[in-house]
Write an enzyme that holds these catalytic residues in place. Structure first.
Site, PDB file in Angstrom:
ATOM      1  N   ALA A  52      40.355  29.311  38.307  1.00  0.00           N
ATOM      2  CA  ALA A  52      40.669  29.125  39.565  1.00  0.00           C
ATOM      3  C   ALA A  52      39.607  28.092  39.781  1.00  0.00           C
ATOM      4  N   GLU A 104      36.156  32.337  45.597  1.00  0.00           N
ATOM      5  CA  GLU A 104      35.586  31.833  43.753  1.00  0.00           C
ATOM      6  C   GLU A 104      33.838  31.624  44.371  1.00  0.00           C
ATOM      7  N   ASN A 136      37.065  30.608  35.751  1.00  0.00           N
ATOM      8  CA  ASN A 136      36.376  28.998  35.443  1.00  0.00           C
ATOM      9  C   ASN A 136      38.089  28.472  36.139  1.00  0.00           C
ATOM     10  N   ARG A 193      47.257   4.171  66.705  1.00  0.00           N
ATOM     11  CA  ARG A 193      46.118   4.805  68.262  1.00  0.00           C
ATOM     12  C   ARG A 193      45.495   3.359  69.421  1.00  0.00           C
ATOM     13  N   GLN A 206      34.689  -0.665  64.382  1.00  0.00           N
ATOM     14  CA  GLN A 206      34.305  -0.569  62.883  1.00  0.00           C
ATOM     15  C   GLN A 206      32.948   1.327  62.290  1.00  0.00           C
ATOM     16  N   GLY A 263      41.089  14.081  71.419  1.00  0.00           N
ATOM     17  CA  GLY A 263      41.979  16.249  71.428  1.00  0.00           C
ATOM     18  C   GLY A 263      42.926  15.887  70.723  1.00  0.00           C
ATOM     19  N   CYS A 308      38.130  33.969  34.365  1.00  0.00           N
ATOM     20  CA  CYS A 308      39.313  34.055  34.802  1.00  0.00           C
ATOM     21  C   CYS A 308      38.575  33.205  36.415  1.00  0.00           C
ATOM     22  N   GLY A 368      41.298  41.797  42.192  1.00  0.00           N
ATOM     23  CA  GLY A 368      40.348  42.676  42.721  1.00  0.00           C
ATOM     24  C   GLY A 368      39.403  42.533  41.901  1.00  0.00           C
TER      25      GLY A 368
HETATM   26  P1  TGC Z   1      25.595  37.379  34.740  1.00  0.00           P
HETATM   27  O1  TGC Z   1      24.739  38.255  33.521  1.00  0.00           O
HETATM   28  O2  TGC Z   1      24.990  35.823  34.518  1.00  0.00           O
HETATM   29  O3  TGC Z   1      26.823  36.836  33.332  1.00  0.00           O
HETATM   30  C1  TGC Z   1      28.078  38.306  33.640  1.00  0.00           C
HETATM   31  C2  TGC Z   1      28.422  38.444  32.046  1.00  0.00           C
HETATM   32  O4  TGC Z   1      29.370  37.573  32.127  1.00  0.00           O
HETATM   33  C3  TGC Z   1      29.115  36.004  31.479  1.00  0.00           C
HETATM   34  N1  TGC Z   1      29.292  34.921  32.364  1.00  0.00           N
HETATM   35  C4  TGC Z   1      30.682  34.192  32.391  1.00  0.00           C
HETATM   36  N2  TGC Z   1      31.695  34.014  31.113  1.00  0.00           N
HETATM   37  C5  TGC Z   1      32.733  33.179  31.572  1.00  0.00           C
HETATM   38  N3  TGC Z   1      32.250  31.944  32.992  1.00  0.00           N
HETATM   39  C6  TGC Z   1      31.734  31.879  33.387  1.00  0.00           C
HETATM   40  N4  TGC Z   1      31.913  31.553  34.356  1.00  0.00           N
HETATM   41  C7  TGC Z   1      30.460  33.180  33.744  1.00  0.00           C
HETATM   42  N5  TGC Z   1      29.695  33.663  34.186  1.00  0.00           N
HETATM   43  C8  TGC Z   1      29.044  34.263  34.058  1.00  0.00           C
HETATM   44  C9  TGC Z   1      27.718  35.827  31.219  1.00  0.00           C
HETATM   45  O5  TGC Z   1      27.471  34.680  29.630  1.00  0.00           O
HETATM   46  C10 TGC Z   1      27.254  37.743  30.511  1.00  0.00           C
HETATM   47  O6  TGC Z   1      28.355  37.860  29.233  1.00  0.00           O
HETATM   48  P2  TGC Z   1      27.593  38.771  28.273  1.00  0.00           P
HETATM   49  O7  TGC Z   1      28.254  38.595  27.301  1.00  0.00           O
HETATM   50  O8  TGC Z   1      26.502  38.004  28.563  1.00  0.00           O
HETATM   51  O9  TGC Z   1      28.054  40.267  29.324  1.00  0.00           O
HETATM   52  O10 TGC Z   1      26.199  38.064  35.686  1.00  0.00           O
HETATM   53  P3  TGC Z   1      25.156  37.767  37.205  1.00  0.00           P
HETATM   54  O11 TGC Z   1      25.421  39.555  37.167  1.00  0.00           O
HETATM   55  O12 TGC Z   1      24.046  37.746  37.002  1.00  0.00           O
HETATM   56  O13 TGC Z   1      26.172  37.246  38.374  1.00  0.00           O
HETATM   57  C11 TGC Z   1      26.427  35.829  37.970  1.00  0.00           C
HETATM   58  C12 TGC Z   1      27.031  34.856  39.494  1.00  0.00           C
HETATM   59  C13 TGC Z   1      26.271  35.611  39.774  1.00  0.00           C
HETATM   60  C14 TGC Z   1      27.089  33.660  39.160  1.00  0.00           C
HETATM   61  C15 TGC Z   1      28.339  35.711  39.576  1.00  0.00           C
HETATM   62  O14 TGC Z   1      28.526  36.740  39.418  1.00  0.00           O
HETATM   63  C16 TGC Z   1      29.376  34.879  40.795  1.00  0.00           C
HETATM   64  O15 TGC Z   1      29.559  34.431  40.387  1.00  0.00           O
HETATM   65  N6  TGC Z   1      29.129  35.335  41.250  1.00  0.00           N
HETATM   66  C17 TGC Z   1      30.327  34.842  42.652  1.00  0.00           C
HETATM   67  C18 TGC Z   1      31.782  36.201  42.361  1.00  0.00           C
HETATM   68  C19 TGC Z   1      32.859  35.034  42.989  1.00  0.00           C
HETATM   69  O16 TGC Z   1      32.645  34.241  42.386  1.00  0.00           O
HETATM   70  N7  TGC Z   1      34.032  36.030  43.335  1.00  0.00           N
HETATM   71  C20 TGC Z   1      35.558  35.608  43.646  1.00  0.00           C
HETATM   72  C21 TGC Z   1      35.984  36.691  44.113  1.00  0.00           C
HETATM   73  S1  TGC Z   1      38.406  36.329  43.430  1.00  0.00           S
HETATM   74  C22 TGC Z   1      38.457  35.149  44.509  1.00  0.00           C
HETATM   75  O17 TGC Z   1      37.198  34.626  45.588  1.00  0.00           O
HETATM   76  C23 TGC Z   1      39.342  34.838  45.102  1.00  0.00           C
HETATM   77  S2  TGC Z   1      40.370  33.661  45.922  1.00  0.00           S
HETATM   78  C24 TGC Z   1      41.894  33.426  45.318  1.00  0.00           C
HETATM   79  C25 TGC Z   1      42.140  32.464  46.384  1.00  0.00           C
HETATM   80  O18 TGC Z   1      42.864  32.599  47.114  1.00  0.00           O
HETATM   81  O19 TGC Z   1      42.481  31.345  45.697  1.00  0.00           O
HETATM   82  P1  FAD Z   2      28.341  38.228  50.727  1.00  0.00           P
HETATM   83  O1  FAD Z   2      27.881  37.588  49.014  1.00  0.00           O
HETATM   84  O2  FAD Z   2      27.639  38.264  51.673  1.00  0.00           O
HETATM   85  O3  FAD Z   2      27.460  35.937  50.556  1.00  0.00           O
HETATM   86  C1  FAD Z   2      26.739  35.163  52.077  1.00  0.00           C
HETATM   87  C2  FAD Z   2      25.968  34.661  52.057  1.00  0.00           C
HETATM   88  O4  FAD Z   2      24.393  35.163  51.052  1.00  0.00           O
HETATM   89  C3  FAD Z   2      26.548  33.533  51.963  1.00  0.00           C
HETATM   90  O5  FAD Z   2      26.720  32.335  51.766  1.00  0.00           O
HETATM   91  C4  FAD Z   2      26.249  33.578  50.276  1.00  0.00           C
HETATM   92  O6  FAD Z   2      26.257  32.108  49.535  1.00  0.00           O
HETATM   93  C5  FAD Z   2      24.556  33.907  50.508  1.00  0.00           C
HETATM   94  N1  FAD Z   2      24.402  34.715  49.137  1.00  0.00           N
HETATM   95  C6  FAD Z   2      24.403  36.004  48.542  1.00  0.00           C
HETATM   96  N2  FAD Z   2      23.595  35.950  47.322  1.00  0.00           N
HETATM   97  C7  FAD Z   2      22.886  34.825  47.273  1.00  0.00           C
HETATM   98  C8  FAD Z   2      22.057  34.535  46.323  1.00  0.00           C
HETATM   99  N3  FAD Z   2      21.410  34.873  45.234  1.00  0.00           N
HETATM  100  N4  FAD Z   2      20.940  33.644  46.897  1.00  0.00           N
HETATM  101  C9  FAD Z   2      21.336  32.794  47.967  1.00  0.00           C
HETATM  102  N5  FAD Z   2      22.406  32.770  48.837  1.00  0.00           N
HETATM  103  C10 FAD Z   2      22.710  33.978  48.463  1.00  0.00           C
HETATM  104  N6  FAD Z   2      37.950  37.884  46.946  1.00  0.00           N
HETATM  105  C11 FAD Z   2      38.274  38.609  45.383  1.00  0.00           C
HETATM  106  O7  FAD Z   2      38.248  39.162  44.498  1.00  0.00           O
HETATM  107  N7  FAD Z   2      39.763  37.826  45.077  1.00  0.00           N
HETATM  108  C12 FAD Z   2      40.664  37.462  46.708  1.00  0.00           C
HETATM  109  O8  FAD Z   2      41.939  37.320  46.025  1.00  0.00           O
HETATM  110  C13 FAD Z   2      39.879  36.741  47.494  1.00  0.00           C
HETATM  111  N8  FAD Z   2      40.559  35.970  48.965  1.00  0.00           N
HETATM  112  C14 FAD Z   2      39.517  35.712  48.982  1.00  0.00           C
HETATM  113  C15 FAD Z   2      40.891  35.207  49.804  1.00  0.00           C
HETATM  114  C16 FAD Z   2      39.607  35.017  50.931  1.00  0.00           C
HETATM  115  C17 FAD Z   2      40.580  33.800  52.730  1.00  0.00           C
HETATM  116  C18 FAD Z   2      38.304  35.182  51.237  1.00  0.00           C
HETATM  117  C19 FAD Z   2      37.319  34.732  52.741  1.00  0.00           C
HETATM  118  C20 FAD Z   2      37.513  35.949  50.568  1.00  0.00           C
HETATM  119  C21 FAD Z   2      38.465  35.901  49.007  1.00  0.00           C
HETATM  120  N9  FAD Z   2      37.879  36.853  48.532  1.00  0.00           N
HETATM  121  C22 FAD Z   2      38.682  37.302  47.472  1.00  0.00           C
HETATM  122  C23 FAD Z   2      36.663  37.198  48.231  1.00  0.00           C
HETATM  123  C24 FAD Z   2      35.193  36.246  48.031  1.00  0.00           C
HETATM  124  O9  FAD Z   2      35.665  35.576  46.355  1.00  0.00           O
HETATM  125  C25 FAD Z   2      34.024  36.310  48.706  1.00  0.00           C
HETATM  126  O10 FAD Z   2      34.280  36.452  50.199  1.00  0.00           O
HETATM  127  C26 FAD Z   2      32.824  35.543  48.556  1.00  0.00           C
HETATM  128  O11 FAD Z   2      32.841  35.735  47.168  1.00  0.00           O
HETATM  129  C27 FAD Z   2      31.870  36.166  49.444  1.00  0.00           C
HETATM  130  O12 FAD Z   2      31.208  37.201  48.642  1.00  0.00           O
HETATM  131  P2  FAD Z   2      30.230  37.958  49.888  1.00  0.00           P
HETATM  132  O13 FAD Z   2      31.611  37.482  51.786  1.00  0.00           O
HETATM  133  O14 FAD Z   2      30.525  39.022  50.474  1.00  0.00           O
HETATM  134  O15 FAD Z   2      29.955  37.132  51.059  1.00  0.00           O
END
Ligand code: TGC
Ligand code: FAD
Length: 405
Positions: free
Chosen positions: A263, A384, A261, A289, A300, A361, A259, A150
């Site tokens: 995934a 992710e 990274n 087909r 082509q 279709g 984490c 979460g």
């Molecule tokens: P920022 O200031 O850049 O970083 C905060 C701290 O984190 C460190 N860091 C990392 N460390 C390891 N690996 C990475 N990839 C890292 N990225 C950043 C960074 O060095 C810093 O460390 P420290 O020691 O200086 O505190 O953070 P920010 O708030 O500016 O955010 C950066 C940003 C936008 C890139 C980050 O928040 C981001 O990646 N946003 C996307 C969120 C996201 O990916 N959510 C995924 C939710 S989980 C999910 O979707 C599961 S789906 C699973 C499934 O069904 O398969």
């Molecule tokens: P938002 O952050 O509101 O983004 C909306 C749009 O704005 C996107 O196009 C985005 O690229 C754009 N945007 C946002 N910020 C910027 C910026 N700075 N510059 C340019 N464009 C920007 N999350 C978990 O924690 N755990 C899970 O297990 C998990 N599973 C998921 C399973 C499914 C099926 C789905 C659909 C999502 C899941 N998620 C999970 C959530 C997922 O990680 C988020 O949906 C994703 O990180 C995007 O967040 P959001 O949906 O709030 O979109």
């Protein structure tokens, strides 16, 4: 879905899946015998256990939880975790190949494996106490327990640092309030790794267990994507949790982001599986087909679609393989992982769209896998880290300028 229906589907659809895979650049030569054996055993399992039921599961929006113990036996949950905790000490190429084969079956089933291995077992292994490792890892590895991760909240997705979920302290307990949304596995999860702000406003990981008072996991309905995966919310209303459930090894946003990274790396392989399945389905269809008295494969325009699909799959395979080697050496950077996740999901989605057209279709029918993959990949390009967020992570690496500030 009734168990009897699943049994019937397994029996009646056995041996229908004839997938062989694409290896235009002999990438198999870069893998060991052990890699290939493990890949083939997962491939066979997908053919026998996922392919026969997956269309019905997706149509009925049913997560086939019956597969969890089988996935545990197969070793796809947290293969990179040490054997003493139920993993198999496998390398990152093995992990990638497993994700490729599972997602060839369905992105939703791969999601379950990604979350369980990379987002639940990995943080417990990296940041958990010895007691937490012994209590949870073996049961997660063998599929007795299902886990969720979460991070995302209703108002904080791409920017998790703004999260509002928080806890206060009360003696040996913490009291957790807030909510997470769009969480894979949530409705059925036995435990969830929840990222929340501590009283100092710093992010910490907490293991929340099903049955704790005030903890609920409502399912999100009405999805057009990942329909065979259970997605839900995690809601916390004054949930009292022993302090021993806090992950002691990390404080700050780097905990959850590190984490991701693993995934995101798994996804860069997984989506190649989906793309290969689309390519192989379209190639077979184009050769069979007939239109205008000839196989459509002789036109082509259709050859262009197939040629470009195979080219993109091959480039994606090379990128995934090289990244796997860097992961094994401990040298892969987050920006390299972002590049591979972003590129490979995009090409898989494009391959799915082009291949779907080759089927005309029939391409929108559940009798073929392509439309399901295409719809699934719309989630994969968003979760992710969205496509845009990965581009901006790369942009920061290239220019040194942080577009998020
Ligand atoms: P920022 O200031 O850049 O970083 C905060 C701290 O984190 C460190 N860091 C990392 N460390 C390891 N690996 C990475 N990839 C890292 N990225 C950043 C960074 O060095 C810093 O460390 P420290 O020691 O200086 O505190 O953070 P920010 O708030 O500016 O955010 C950066 C940003 C936008 C890139 C980050 O928040 C981001 O990646 N946003 C996307 C969120 C996201 O990916 N959510 C995924 C939710 S989980 C999910 O979707 C599961 S789906 C699973 C499934 O069904 O398969
Ligand atoms: P938002 O952050 O509101 O983004 C909306 C749009 O704005 C996107 O196009 C985005 O690229 C754009 N945007 C946002 N910020 C910027 C910026 N700075 N510059 C340019 N464009 C920007 N999350 C978990 O924690 N755990 C899970 O297990 C998990 N599973 C998921 C399973 C499914 C099926 C789905 C659909 C999502 C899941 N998620 C999970 C959530 C997922 O990680 C988020 O949906 C994703 O990180 C995007 O967040 P959001 O949906 O709030 O979109």
């Amino acid at each position: 879905m009734e168990r009897s229906k699943l049994e019937q589907l397994w029996q009646s659809n056995l041996n229908r899946d004839t997938f062989t895979g694409c290896d235009f650049y002999s990438i198999d030569d870069l893998l060991t015998e052990e890699h290939l054996q493990i890949r083939d055993s997962v491939r066979t399992w997908v053919k026998n256990r996922v392919s026969p039921i997956i269309n019905d599961c997706a149509q009925e929006s049913y997560f086939p939880k019956e597969l969890l113990p089988e996935m545990g036996n197969l070793g796809v949950f947290g293969p990179h975790v040490p054997t003493k905790y139920g993993g198999s000490d496998a390398d990152y190429l093995t992990y990638g190949l497993m994700m490729q084969e599972i997602e060839r079956g369905d992105s939703g089933i791969r999601s379950t494996a990604s979350v369980q291995g990379s987002l639940v077992m990995h943080p417990i292994h990296l940041y958990g106490s010895e007691e937490q490792k012994q209590k949870f890892l073996p049961k997660l590895a063998n599929g007795t327990y299902l886990g969720a991760f979460g991070l995302t909240e209703p108002d904080h997705g791409s920017n998790p640092n703004g999260m509002q979920t928080h806890f206060t302290e009360d003696g040996d307990f913490i009291v957790l309030n807030g909510s997470k949304t769009w969480i894979s596995n949530a409705p059925l999860a036995d435990i969830a790794i929840v990222w929340a702000k501590n009283p100092e406003g710093k992010v910490q990981g907490v293991i929340v267990e099903r049955g704790m008072e005030g903890f609920t996991t409502p399912e999100i309905q009405n999805k057009w994507s990942l329909r065979a995966s259970a997605t839900g919310e995690l809601v916390f209303n004054d949930v009292r949790i022993p302090k021993t459930n806090i992950l002691p090894g990390v404080i700050g946003l780097k905990g959850p982001l590190s984490c991701l990274n693993s995934a995101r790396y798994g996804i860069c392989w997984g989506v190649i599986g989906a793309a290969m399945d689309c390519f192989e389905t379209a190639k077979k269809y184009a050769l069979e087909r007939l239109q205008f008295g000839k196989p459509i494969a002789s036109f082509q325009l259709q050859q262009k679609k197939l040629s470009e699909a195979l080219t993109e799959i091959t480039k994606a395979q090379l990128m995934a393989w090289r990244l796997g080697v860097l992961m094994n050496e401990g040298k892969a950077t987050p920006a390299q992982i972002s590049m591979a996740k972003r590129n490979n999901v995009e090409i898989a989605l494009n391959v799915a769209r082009e291949c779907r057209q080759i089927l005309g279709g029939n391409g929108i029918s559940g009798d073929y896998s392509i439309m399901r993959h295409m719809a699934n990949l719309e989630s994969v390009i968003t979760y992710e880290g969205t496509h845009d967020i990965h581009l901006l992570i790369l942009g920061m690496e290239i220019t040194g300028i942080n577009a998020f500030e």
